[in-house]
Motif scaffolding. Structure first.
Motif, PDB file in Angstrom:
ATOM      1  N   TYR A  94      -2.428   1.892  -0.574  1.00  0.00           N
ATOM      2  CA  TYR A  94      -1.349   0.962  -0.231  1.00  0.00           C
ATOM      3  C   TYR A  94      -0.111   1.424  -0.965  1.00  0.00           C
ATOM      4  CZ  TYR A  94       1.728  -3.010  -0.040  1.00  0.00           C
ATOM      5  OH  TYR A  94       2.836  -3.789   0.138  1.00  0.00           O
ATOM      6  N   ASP A  95       0.923   1.642  -0.224  1.00  0.00           N
ATOM      7  CA  ASP A  95       2.159   2.189  -0.736  1.00  0.00           C
ATOM      8  C   ASP A  95       3.151   1.038  -0.934  1.00  0.00           C
ATOM      9  OD1 ASP A  95       4.230   4.041  -1.186  1.00  0.00           O
ATOM     10  OD2 ASP A  95       3.286   5.417   0.225  1.00  0.00           O
ATOM     11  N   PRO A  96       3.906   1.023  -2.032  1.00  0.00           N
ATOM     12  CA  PRO A  96       4.898  -0.046  -2.199  1.00  0.00           C
ATOM     13  C   PRO A  96       5.852  -0.083  -1.014  1.00  0.00           C
ATOM     14  CG  PRO A  96       4.785   1.335  -4.153  1.00  0.00           C
ATOM     15  CD  PRO A  96       3.875   1.952  -3.151  1.00  0.00           C
ATOM     16  N   GLU A  97       6.186  -1.300  -0.580  1.00  0.00           N
ATOM     17  CA  GLU A  97       7.091  -1.441   0.564  1.00  0.00           C
ATOM     18  C   GLU A  97       8.544  -1.363   0.131  1.00  0.00           C
ATOM     19  OE1 GLU A  97       5.739  -5.119   2.207  1.00  0.00           O
ATOM     20  OE2 GLU A  97       4.248  -4.126   3.466  1.00  0.00           O
ATOM     21  N   THR A  98       8.783  -1.641  -1.161  1.00  0.00           N
ATOM     22  CA  THR A  98      10.155  -1.623  -1.649  1.00  0.00           C
ATOM     23  C   THR A  98      10.628  -0.185  -1.862  1.00  0.00           C
ATOM     24  OG1 THR A  98       9.085  -2.000  -3.760  1.00  0.00           O
ATOM     25  CG2 THR A  98      10.266  -3.838  -2.835  1.00  0.00           C
ATOM     26  N   ARG A  99      11.945  -0.035  -1.829  1.00  0.00           N
ATOM     27  CA  ARG A  99      12.554   1.259  -2.123  1.00  0.00           C
ATOM     28  C   ARG A  99      12.366   1.547  -3.619  1.00  0.00           C
ATOM     29  NH1 ARG A  99      17.507   1.503  -4.473  1.00  0.00           N
ATOM     30  NH2 ARG A  99      17.887  -0.683  -3.972  1.00  0.00           N
ATOM     31  N   LEU A 100      12.010   2.775  -3.964  1.00  0.00           N
ATOM     32  CA  LEU A 100      11.826   3.133  -5.374  1.00  0.00           C
ATOM     33  C   LEU A 100      13.026   3.900  -5.918  1.00  0.00           C
ATOM     34  CD1 LEU A 100       8.081   4.278  -5.521  1.00  0.00           C
ATOM     35  CD2 LEU A 100       9.024   1.981  -5.413  1.00  0.00           C
ATOM     36  N   GLU A 101      13.727   4.570  -5.033  1.00  0.00           N
ATOM     37  CA  GLU A 101      14.839   5.428  -5.418  1.00  0.00           C
ATOM     38  C   GLU A 101      15.898   4.660  -6.216  1.00  0.00           C
ATOM     39  OE1 GLU A 101      16.533   7.502  -2.063  1.00  0.00           O
ATOM     40  OE2 GLU A 101      18.269   8.071  -3.279  1.00  0.00           O
ATOM     41  N   GLY A 102      16.261   5.219  -7.366  1.00  0.00           N
ATOM     42  CA  GLY A 102      17.340   4.653  -8.174  1.00  0.00           C
ATOM     43  C   GLY A 102      16.937   3.461  -9.039  1.00  0.00           C
ATOM     44  N   LYS A 103      15.680   3.038  -8.967  1.00  0.00           N
ATOM     45  CA  LYS A 103      15.251   1.877  -9.757  1.00  0.00           C
ATOM     46  C   LYS A 103      14.494   2.305 -11.016  1.00  0.00           C
ATOM     47  CE  LYS A 103      14.930  -1.207  -5.819  1.00  0.00           C
ATOM     48  NZ  LYS A 103      14.059  -1.915  -4.878  1.00  0.00           N
ATOM     49  N   HIS A 104      14.561   1.438 -12.021  1.00  0.00           N
ATOM     50  CA  HIS A 104      13.709   1.634 -13.190  1.00  0.00           C
ATOM     51  C   HIS A 104      12.326   1.087 -12.840  1.00  0.00           C
ATOM     52  CE1 HIS A 104      16.994   2.901 -15.707  1.00  0.00           C
ATOM     53  NE2 HIS A 104      17.680   1.803 -15.420  1.00  0.00           N
ATOM     54  N   ILE A 105      11.338   1.956 -12.884  1.00  0.00           N
ATOM     55  CA  ILE A 105       9.987   1.525 -12.521  1.00  0.00           C
ATOM     56  C   ILE A 105       9.130   1.383 -13.775  1.00  0.00           C
ATOM     57  CG2 ILE A 105       7.867   2.143 -11.306  1.00  0.00           C
ATOM     58  CD1 ILE A 105       9.511   3.487  -9.223  1.00  0.00           C
ATOM     59  N   VAL A 106       8.483   0.227 -13.884  1.00  0.00           N
ATOM     60  CA  VAL A 106       7.453   0.051 -14.913  1.00  0.00           C
ATOM     61  C   VAL A 106       6.135  -0.130 -14.177  1.00  0.00           C
ATOM     62  CG1 VAL A 106       6.570  -1.417 -16.756  1.00  0.00           C
ATOM     63  CG2 VAL A 106       9.009  -0.941 -16.629  1.00  0.00           C
ATOM     64  N   LEU A 107       5.284   0.869 -14.285  1.00  0.00           N
ATOM     65  CA  LEU A 107       3.977   0.824 -13.640  1.00  0.00           C
ATOM     66  C   LEU A 107       2.999   0.145 -14.597  1.00  0.00           C
ATOM     67  CD1 LEU A 107       2.155   1.875 -11.275  1.00  0.00           C
ATOM     68  CD2 LEU A 107       1.828   3.958 -12.630  1.00  0.00           C
ATOM     69  N   THR A 108       2.412  -0.980 -14.169  1.00  0.00           N
ATOM     70  CA  THR A 108       1.486  -1.668 -15.062  1.00  0.00           C
ATOM     71  C   THR A 108       0.051  -1.309 -14.706  1.00  0.00           C
ATOM     72  OG1 THR A 108       1.329  -3.669 -13.724  1.00  0.00           O
ATOM     73  CG2 THR A 108       3.062  -3.614 -15.386  1.00  0.00           C
ATOM     74  N   GLU A 109      -0.687  -0.960 -15.746  1.00  0.00           N
ATOM     75  CA  GLU A 109      -2.058  -0.466 -15.588  1.00  0.00           C
ATOM     76  C   GLU A 109      -2.937  -1.262 -16.550  1.00  0.00           C
ATOM     77  OE1 GLU A 109      -4.424   1.011 -14.249  1.00  0.00           O
ATOM     78  OE2 GLU A 109      -4.651   3.114 -14.823  1.00  0.00           O
ATOM     79  N   ASP A 110      -4.173  -1.533 -16.150  1.00  0.00           N
ATOM     80  CA  ASP A 110      -5.072  -2.275 -17.039  1.00  0.00           C
ATOM     81  C   ASP A 110      -5.458  -1.439 -18.256  1.00  0.00           C
ATOM     82  OD1 ASP A 110      -6.603  -0.514 -15.518  1.00  0.00           O
ATOM     83  OD2 ASP A 110      -8.121  -1.984 -14.940  1.00  0.00           O
ATOM     84  N   ILE A 111      -5.929  -0.219 -17.996  1.00  0.00           N
ATOM     85  CA  ILE A 111      -6.420   0.604 -19.112  1.00  0.00           C
ATOM     86  C   ILE A 111      -6.251   2.079 -18.795  1.00  0.00           C
ATOM     87  CG2 ILE A 111      -8.829   0.499 -18.260  1.00  0.00           C
ATOM     88  CD1 ILE A 111      -9.684   0.348 -21.264  1.00  0.00           C
ATOM     89  N   VAL A 112      -5.788   2.835 -19.762  1.00  0.00           N
ATOM     90  CA  VAL A 112      -5.704   4.288 -19.609  1.00  0.00           C
ATOM     91  C   VAL A 112      -6.912   4.875 -20.331  1.00  0.00           C
ATOM     92  CG1 VAL A 112      -4.325   6.361 -19.962  1.00  0.00           C
ATOM     93  CG2 VAL A 112      -3.187   4.153 -19.673  1.00  0.00           C
ATOM     94  N   ASP A 113      -7.708   5.634 -19.598  1.00  0.00           N
ATOM     95  CA  ASP A 113      -8.907   6.244 -20.178  1.00  0.00           C
ATOM     96  C   ASP A 113      -8.648   7.747 -20.320  1.00  0.00           C
ATOM     97  OD1 ASP A 113     -11.443   6.967 -20.927  1.00  0.00           O
ATOM     98  OD2 ASP A 113     -12.472   6.068 -19.238  1.00  0.00           O
ATOM     99  N   THR A 114      -9.035   8.557 -19.339  1.00  0.00           N
ATOM    100  CA  THR A 114      -8.716   9.988 -19.401  1.00  0.00           C
ATOM    101  C   THR A 114      -7.247  10.242 -19.056  1.00  0.00           C
ATOM    102  OG1 THR A 114      -9.252  10.367 -17.081  1.00  0.00           O
ATOM    103  CG2 THR A 114     -11.060  10.595 -18.655  1.00  0.00           C
TER     104      THR A 114
END
Ligand code: IMP
Ligand code: MG
Length: 184
Positions: A94-114
């Motif tokens: 599922y791809d974000p429907e909003t435009r990403l270009e030019g925005k500050h993106i904060v990607l939230t993730e539950d846990i980073v493993d490898t």
């Protein structure tokens, strides 16, 4: 700290070992993360991108602690590979429907493993030319991966154990727990 009767009522069994992060400790840290993110983005458009499914509870608590305008969207990634360890072949289901270009993106993730999932996703997202791209991870198994400059906001450094609760699952179980525990 939840009593063992409480834990039993919520899990229906005793498959949990110890509660590592209580509901109170999580709430406290998530509020701090909200303040950190608010301070880190004094201007520009902010898009908080939730990586499903694991981050759904974390994201919903976090965004209510960020005191500036923002947008929310989600993405679903699927990793193909051998068994339980992520091989790094990641595709967006599922791809974000909003435009990403030019925005500050904060990607939230539950846990980073490898960090394999994240590294692939960051590559895909960078191609969309955001103004900046950072990761806010609730938990970071820091000893499992080389330092990643994009992982700018971290809730807690986590031990190597398998953790569940507050969105994190084991075969879809335990996501609803208000605390985080390790599995037996
Ligand atoms: P990575 O690609 O190895 O960093 O794995 C990240 C993904 O694996 C996370 O988004 C989780 O979905 C899952 N994962 C890794 N460790 C745990 C854990 O301890 N509990 C639950 N899920 C985990
Ligand atoms: Mg996940």
């Amino acid at each position: 700290m939840p009593t063992s009767a409480e834990v039993l009522r919520r899990t229906g069994g005793q498959r949990l070992k110890t509660v590592l992060f209580t509901e109170t400790a999580i709430a406290h840290r998530v509020a701090e993360l909200g303040r950190e993110i608010t301070a880190a983005y004094p201007d520009g458009e902010l898009l908080v991108l939730g990586l499903l499914k694991g981050s759904f509870i974390f994201l919903s608590d976090l965004v209510r602690k960020i005191e500036r305008p923002l947008q929310i969207d989600f993405l679903v990634a699927s990793s193909y590979g051998s068994g339980t360890t992520s091989s790094g072949d990641v595709r967006l289901l599922y791809d974000p429907e909003t435009r990403l270009e030019g925005k500050h993106i904060v990607l939230t993730e539950d846990i980073v493993d490898t960090g394999n999932t994240l590294r692939k996703l960051l590559g895909i997202l960078k191609d969309r030319q955001p103004a900046s791209l950072s990761v806010c991870a609730l938990l970071d198994k820091a000893e499992m991966h080389a330092p990643m400059s994009e992982v700018r906001f971290v809730g807690f450094v986590a031990p190597k154990a398998f953790l569940v609760g507050y969105g994190l699952d084991h075969s879809e179980d335990f996501r609803h727990l208000p605390f985080i525990a390790d599995l037996k």
